[in-house]
Design a protein around this motif. Structure first.
Motif, PDB file in Angstrom:
ATOM      1  N   SER A  32     138.387 132.458  55.355  1.00  0.00           N
ATOM      2  CA  SER A  32     137.840 131.215  54.836  1.00  0.00           C
ATOM      3  C   SER A  32     138.979 130.256  54.515  1.00  0.00           C
ATOM      4  O   SER A  32     139.951 130.641  53.859  1.00  0.00           O
ATOM      5  CB  SER A  32     137.034 131.489  53.561  1.00  0.00           C
ATOM      6  N   PRO A  33     138.899 128.997  54.969  1.00  0.00           N
ATOM      7  CA  PRO A  33     139.959 128.039  54.653  1.00  0.00           C
ATOM      8  C   PRO A  33     139.968 127.670  53.166  1.00  0.00           C
ATOM      9  O   PRO A  33     140.959 127.162  52.669  1.00  0.00           O
ATOM     10  CB  PRO A  33     139.626 126.821  55.517  1.00  0.00           C
ATOM     11  N   ILE A  34     138.911 127.962  52.436  1.00  0.00           N
ATOM     12  CA  ILE A  34     138.822 127.637  51.011  1.00  0.00           C
ATOM     13  C   ILE A  34     139.396 128.757  50.153  1.00  0.00           C
ATOM     14  O   ILE A  34     140.339 128.563  49.400  1.00  0.00           O
ATOM     15  CB  ILE A  34     137.351 127.367  50.585  1.00  0.00           C
ATOM     16  N   SER A  35     138.814 129.949  50.257  1.00  0.00           N
ATOM     17  CA  SER A  35     139.201 131.052  49.375  1.00  0.00           C
ATOM     18  C   SER A  35     140.150 132.054  50.017  1.00  0.00           C
ATOM     19  O   SER A  35     140.758 132.856  49.322  1.00  0.00           O
ATOM     20  CB  SER A  35     137.956 131.798  48.903  1.00  0.00           C
ATOM     21  N   GLY A  36     140.230 132.049  51.350  1.00  0.00           N
ATOM     22  CA  GLY A  36     141.051 133.036  52.047  1.00  0.00           C
ATOM     23  C   GLY A  36     140.329 134.348  52.289  1.00  0.00           C
ATOM     24  O   GLY A  36     140.874 135.257  52.901  1.00  0.00           O
ATOM     25  N   SER A  37     139.084 134.471  51.809  1.00  0.00           N
ATOM     26  CA  SER A  37     138.331 135.709  52.009  1.00  0.00           C
ATOM     27  C   SER A  37     137.957 135.871  53.478  1.00  0.00           C
ATOM     28  O   SER A  37     137.826 134.901  54.210  1.00  0.00           O
ATOM     29  CB  SER A  37     137.072 135.724  51.136  1.00  0.00           C
ATOM     30  N   CYS A  48     125.511 129.038  61.083  1.00  0.00           N
ATOM     31  CA  CYS A  48     126.405 129.223  59.928  1.00  0.00           C
ATOM     32  C   CYS A  48     127.886 128.979  60.216  1.00  0.00           C
ATOM     33  O   CYS A  48     128.657 128.786  59.291  1.00  0.00           O
ATOM     34  CB  CYS A  48     126.218 130.613  59.337  1.00  0.00           C
ATOM     35  N   PHE A  49     128.331 129.022  61.450  1.00  0.00           N
ATOM     36  CA  PHE A  49     129.726 128.807  61.855  1.00  0.00           C
ATOM     37  C   PHE A  49     130.695 129.862  61.323  1.00  0.00           C
ATOM     38  O   PHE A  49     131.897 129.641  61.288  1.00  0.00           O
ATOM     39  CB  PHE A  49     130.218 127.400  61.469  1.00  0.00           C
ATOM     40  N   GLU A  50     130.203 131.017  60.897  1.00  0.00           N
ATOM     41  CA  GLU A  50     131.091 132.095  60.437  1.00  0.00           C
ATOM     42  C   GLU A  50     131.701 132.864  61.608  1.00  0.00           C
ATOM     43  O   GLU A  50     132.577 133.687  61.413  1.00  0.00           O
ATOM     44  CB  GLU A  50     130.338 133.056  59.519  1.00  0.00           C
ATOM     45  N   CYS A  51     131.253 132.583  62.824  1.00  0.00           N
ATOM     46  CA  CYS A  51     131.727 133.319  63.997  1.00  0.00           C
ATOM     47  C   CYS A  51     132.779 132.546  64.792  1.00  0.00           C
ATOM     48  O   CYS A  51     133.084 132.914  65.922  1.00  0.00           O
ATOM     49  CB  CYS A  51     130.546 133.655  64.903  1.00  0.00           C
ATOM     50  N   LEU A  52     133.353 131.493  64.208  1.00  0.00           N
ATOM     51  CA  LEU A  52     134.334 130.699  64.947  1.00  0.00           C
ATOM     52  C   LEU A  52     135.509 131.564  65.376  1.00  0.00           C
ATOM     53  O   LEU A  52     136.011 132.383  64.603  1.00  0.00           O
ATOM     54  CB  LEU A  52     134.829 129.531  64.099  1.00  0.00           C
ATOM     55  N   ALA A  53     135.924 131.383  66.606  1.00  0.00           N
ATOM     56  CA  ALA A  53     137.035 132.154  67.166  1.00  0.00           C
ATOM     57  C   ALA A  53     137.778 131.283  68.171  1.00  0.00           C
ATOM     58  O   ALA A  53     137.290 130.234  68.591  1.00  0.00           O
ATOM     59  CB  ALA A  53     136.507 133.411  67.854  1.00  0.00           C
ATOM     60  N   ARG A  78     142.139 131.378  62.288  1.00  0.00           N
ATOM     61  CA  ARG A  78     142.662 131.284  60.926  1.00  0.00           C
ATOM     62  C   ARG A  78     142.671 129.825  60.524  1.00  0.00           C
ATOM     63  O   ARG A  78     143.124 128.969  61.284  1.00  0.00           O
ATOM     64  CB  ARG A  78     144.084 131.843  60.847  1.00  0.00           C
ATOM     65  N   GLY A  79     142.144 129.522  59.348  1.00  0.00           N
ATOM     66  CA  GLY A  79     142.126 128.139  58.908  1.00  0.00           C
ATOM     67  C   GLY A  79     140.837 127.444  59.247  1.00  0.00           C
ATOM     68  O   GLY A  79     139.901 128.023  59.760  1.00  0.00           O
ATOM     69  N   PRO A  80     140.756 126.138  58.950  1.00  0.00           N
ATOM     70  CA  PRO A  80     139.514 125.388  59.126  1.00  0.00           C
ATOM     71  C   PRO A  80     139.167 125.126  60.585  1.00  0.00           C
ATOM     72  O   PRO A  80     140.022 125.213  61.463  1.00  0.00           O
ATOM     73  CB  PRO A  80     139.776 124.068  58.395  1.00  0.00           C
ATOM     74  N   ARG A  81     137.932 124.742  60.804  1.00  0.00           N
ATOM     75  CA  ARG A  81     137.447 124.384  62.133  1.00  0.00           C
ATOM     76  C   ARG A  81     138.174 123.161  62.626  1.00  0.00           C
ATOM     77  O   ARG A  81     138.439 122.233  61.872  1.00  0.00           O
ATOM     78  CB  ARG A  81     135.939 124.120  62.052  1.00  0.00           C
TER      79      ARG A  81
END
Length: 83
Positions: A32-37, A48-53, A78-81
């Protein structure tokens, strides 16, 4: 068929998506670009965009909407979209 996830040769089936392959590979989630989780594919339908690669060098690819191809190179994003 074979694809490469973060440089690791990984088996995949015809018709399978990038997101489903990534769920089988340890530590293939994105951070996550916010929390790093660590984030993993969730909805599997493009919402949901959690599968970005990074797929074959193209960042911000929605893995749940992208079918695998032989020898495809998939990297955890790694990092934001990127827009």
């Amino acid at each position: 068929m074979t694809v490469f996830v973060n440089g690791v040769e990984t088996p995949a089936w015809s018709g399978e998506t990038v997101a489903s392959v990534m769920l089988r590979v340890p530590a293939a989630g994105r951070n996550s670009p916010i929390s790093g989780s660590v984030r993993l594919p969730y909805c599997q339908m493009g919402v949901c965009f959690e599968c970005l690669a990074i797929v074959d060098g193209i960042a911000s690819t929605q893995g749940c909407l992208t079918p695998v191809r032989p020898h495809m190179r998939i990297e955890s994003q790694r990092g934001p979209r990127e827009l």
